[in-house]
Design an enzyme around this catalytic site. Structure first.
Site, PDB file in Angstrom:
ATOM      1  N   ASN A  10      -8.054   7.746   0.429  1.00  0.00           N
ATOM      2  CA  ASN A  10      -7.603   6.913  -0.690  1.00  0.00           C
ATOM      3  C   ASN A  10      -8.832   6.638  -1.549  1.00  0.00           C
ATOM      4  O   ASN A  10      -9.691   5.842  -1.171  1.00  0.00           O
ATOM      5  CB  ASN A  10      -7.005   5.609  -0.146  1.00  0.00           C
ATOM      6  CG  ASN A  10      -6.685   4.616  -1.259  1.00  0.00           C
ATOM      7  OD1 ASN A  10      -6.739   4.954  -2.442  1.00  0.00           O
ATOM      8  ND2 ASN A  10      -6.376   3.382  -0.886  1.00  0.00           N
ATOM      9  N   LYS A  12      -9.022   5.188  -4.310  1.00  0.00           N
ATOM     10  CA  LYS A  12      -8.956   3.937  -5.085  1.00  0.00           C
ATOM     11  C   LYS A  12      -9.377   4.219  -6.537  1.00  0.00           C
ATOM     12  O   LYS A  12      -9.088   5.293  -7.048  1.00  0.00           O
ATOM     13  CB  LYS A  12      -9.794   2.847  -4.405  1.00  0.00           C
ATOM     14  CG  LYS A  12      -9.406   2.704  -2.920  1.00  0.00           C
ATOM     15  CD  LYS A  12      -9.965   1.484  -2.261  1.00  0.00           C
ATOM     16  CE  LYS A  12      -9.500   1.433  -0.802  1.00  0.00           C
ATOM     17  NZ  LYS A  12      -9.930   0.253  -0.081  1.00  0.00           N
ATOM     18  N   HIS A  93      -0.314  -0.980  -0.620  1.00  0.00           N
ATOM     19  CA  HIS A  93      -1.698  -1.241  -0.217  1.00  0.00           C
ATOM     20  C   HIS A  93      -2.008  -2.718  -0.428  1.00  0.00           C
ATOM     21  O   HIS A  93      -1.526  -3.333  -1.394  1.00  0.00           O
ATOM     22  CB  HIS A  93      -2.658  -0.365  -1.038  1.00  0.00           C
ATOM     23  CG  HIS A  93      -4.030  -0.341  -0.450  1.00  0.00           C
ATOM     24  ND1 HIS A  93      -4.916  -1.378  -0.616  1.00  0.00           N
ATOM     25  CD2 HIS A  93      -4.649   0.567   0.340  1.00  0.00           C
ATOM     26  CE1 HIS A  93      -6.037  -1.090   0.042  1.00  0.00           C
ATOM     27  NE2 HIS A  93      -5.896   0.080   0.626  1.00  0.00           N
ATOM     28  N   GLU A  95      -4.484  -4.086  -1.616  1.00  0.00           N
ATOM     29  CA  GLU A  95      -5.083  -4.346  -2.932  1.00  0.00           C
ATOM     30  C   GLU A  95      -4.006  -4.444  -4.009  1.00  0.00           C
ATOM     31  O   GLU A  95      -4.227  -5.056  -5.061  1.00  0.00           O
ATOM     32  CB  GLU A  95      -6.124  -3.256  -3.243  1.00  0.00           C
ATOM     33  CG  GLU A  95      -7.365  -3.450  -2.378  1.00  0.00           C
ATOM     34  CD  GLU A  95      -8.175  -2.196  -2.101  1.00  0.00           C
ATOM     35  OE1 GLU A  95      -7.983  -1.181  -2.792  1.00  0.00           O
ATOM     36  OE2 GLU A  95      -9.000  -2.239  -1.172  1.00  0.00           O
ATOM     37  N   GLU A 163      -3.548  -1.498   7.998  1.00  0.00           N
ATOM     38  CA  GLU A 163      -4.878  -1.754   7.442  1.00  0.00           C
ATOM     39  C   GLU A 163      -5.136  -3.259   7.431  1.00  0.00           C
ATOM     40  O   GLU A 163      -4.700  -3.963   6.494  1.00  0.00           O
ATOM     41  CB  GLU A 163      -4.960  -1.240   5.999  1.00  0.00           C
ATOM     42  CG  GLU A 163      -4.729   0.241   5.850  1.00  0.00           C
ATOM     43  CD  GLU A 163      -5.394   0.793   4.589  1.00  0.00           C
ATOM     44  OE1 GLU A 163      -6.228   1.687   4.728  1.00  0.00           O
ATOM     45  OE2 GLU A 163      -5.106   0.307   3.484  1.00  0.00           O
ATOM     46  N   GLY A 169     -13.320  -2.093   3.685  1.00  0.00           N
ATOM     47  CA  GLY A 169     -14.571  -2.114   2.928  1.00  0.00           C
ATOM     48  C   GLY A 169     -15.616  -3.065   3.462  1.00  0.00           C
ATOM     49  O   GLY A 169     -16.601  -3.353   2.782  1.00  0.00           O
ATOM     50  N   SER A 208     -12.466   0.586   7.153  1.00  0.00           N
ATOM     51  CA  SER A 208     -13.834   0.900   7.605  1.00  0.00           C
ATOM     52  C   SER A 208     -13.894   2.047   8.612  1.00  0.00           C
ATOM     53  O   SER A 208     -14.755   2.050   9.491  1.00  0.00           O
ATOM     54  CB  SER A 208     -14.518  -0.356   8.163  1.00  0.00           C
ATOM     55  OG  SER A 208     -14.705  -1.312   7.131  1.00  0.00           O
TER      56      SER A 208
HETATM   57  P1  13P Z   1     -12.322   1.529   3.517  1.00  0.00           P
HETATM   58  O1  13P Z   1     -12.209   2.795   4.364  1.00  0.00           O
HETATM   59  O2  13P Z   1     -13.267   1.680   2.373  1.00  0.00           O
HETATM   60  O3  13P Z   1     -12.543   0.341   4.378  1.00  0.00           O
HETATM   61  O4  13P Z   1     -10.881   1.339   2.827  1.00  0.00           O
HETATM   62  C1  13P Z   1      -9.751   1.410   3.612  1.00  0.00           C
HETATM   63  C2  13P Z   1      -8.580   1.453   2.707  1.00  0.00           C
HETATM   64  O5  13P Z   1      -8.240   0.464   2.068  1.00  0.00           O
HETATM   65  C3  13P Z   1      -7.850   2.728   2.610  1.00  0.00           C
HETATM   66  O6  13P Z   1      -6.641   2.564   1.958  1.00  0.00           O
END
Ligand code: 13P
Length: 249
Positions: A10, A12, A93, A95, A163, A169, A208
């Site tokens: 992903n 982003k 997600h 976010e 997640e 992150g 992560s």
């Molecule tokens: P990270 O791997 O950067 O922690 O992000 C995970 C994520 O949100 C994947 O959708």
């Protein structure tokens, strides 16, 4: 029942046109690792170029609108993703849920729109830190599953991504025991609702994931793959995770 491992990047809101070459490098390297499905979900702006540069590869969107078309300025509909060659879409997600106020009902509608457009769907769930600390993570996630997973679909076309928000992150990951407990609870809830079809649904872990922890996470019971953010942006970081997925398959 063996489910093929599924490792998904992903990206982003990262990547300009020059990043298409990185995706080509990732897919080319993935060919050295049989037995694992690999997908990349770049920003909308790169999907068309990536499909052209890497034909036949699984490329997806990170969100879609629930309507097929209409007066929704700035939004992208699921049939538009399918039209430019995307095979999958991420919905729900954290976010999007947190930053854009998406409810379980919104996520369910988006998942339904993705499936109706012929896309595979990765539906994300996950608890905030305070819920994990108060011991309510499993109940929280199962409520998200109940509210956001649609009723009627081909189980092979819908994957769940667990997640934990506090792991995204941050470099923090849950213990393997906590991941196993959560994935087992999700599988149990899906089985309660969909019966044997739940065995064919993949449940990914995200938050992560990196080249060092991927083998352990992907080797955990009921973990059928990984949804990877930061470490999916370069072949150097993503290919070791793909390799771990192949080795654990
Ligand atoms: P990270 O791997 O950067 O922690 O992000 C995970 C994520 O949100 C994947 O959708």
């Amino acid at each position: 029942m063996t489910r093929r491992k599924f490792v998904v990047g992903n990206w982003k809101m990262n990547g300009l046109s020059g990043a298409v070459g990185e995706a080509q490098a990732i897919f080319a390297a993935a060919d050295d690792h049989a037995g694992v499905d690999v997908a990349i979900c770049p920003p909308f702006t790169l999907i068309g170029a990536m499909v052209a540069a890497a034909p036949g590869r699984a490329i997806g969107g990170q969100d879609c609108h629930s309507a097929e078309s209409g007066a929704f300025t700035g939004s992208v509909a699921a049939p538009m993703l399918a039209d430019i060659g995307a095979e999958l879409v991420i919905v729900g997600h954290s976010e999007r849920r947190e930053g854009f106020g998406e409810s379980d009902a919104d996520v369910r509608a988006k998942a339904g729109a993705g499936l109706a457009a012929g896309l595979s769907v990765i539906l994300c769930v996950g608890e905030p830190r305070e819920v994990r600390e108060s011991g309510g993570a499993i109940d929280f996630v199962l409520a998200q599953i109940a509210g956001s997973v649609p009723d009627d679909f081909d189980p092979q076309r819908l994957a769940i991504a667990y997640e934990p928000i506090w792991a995204i992150g941050t470099g923090l990951v849950p213990t393997v025991a906590d991941v196993a407990a959560m994935h087992g609870a999700i599988r149990g809830a899906l089985a309660g609702r969909f019966g044997d079809a739940a065995d064919r649904m993949r449940i990914l872990y995200g938050g992560s994931v990196n080249g060092e922890n991927a083998a352990e996470l992907l080797g955990t019971g009921d973990v059928d793959g990984a949804l990877v953010g930061g470490a999916s942006l370069t072949a150097a970081k993503f290919v070791p995770i793909i390799a771990a997925g192949a080795a654990s398959g």
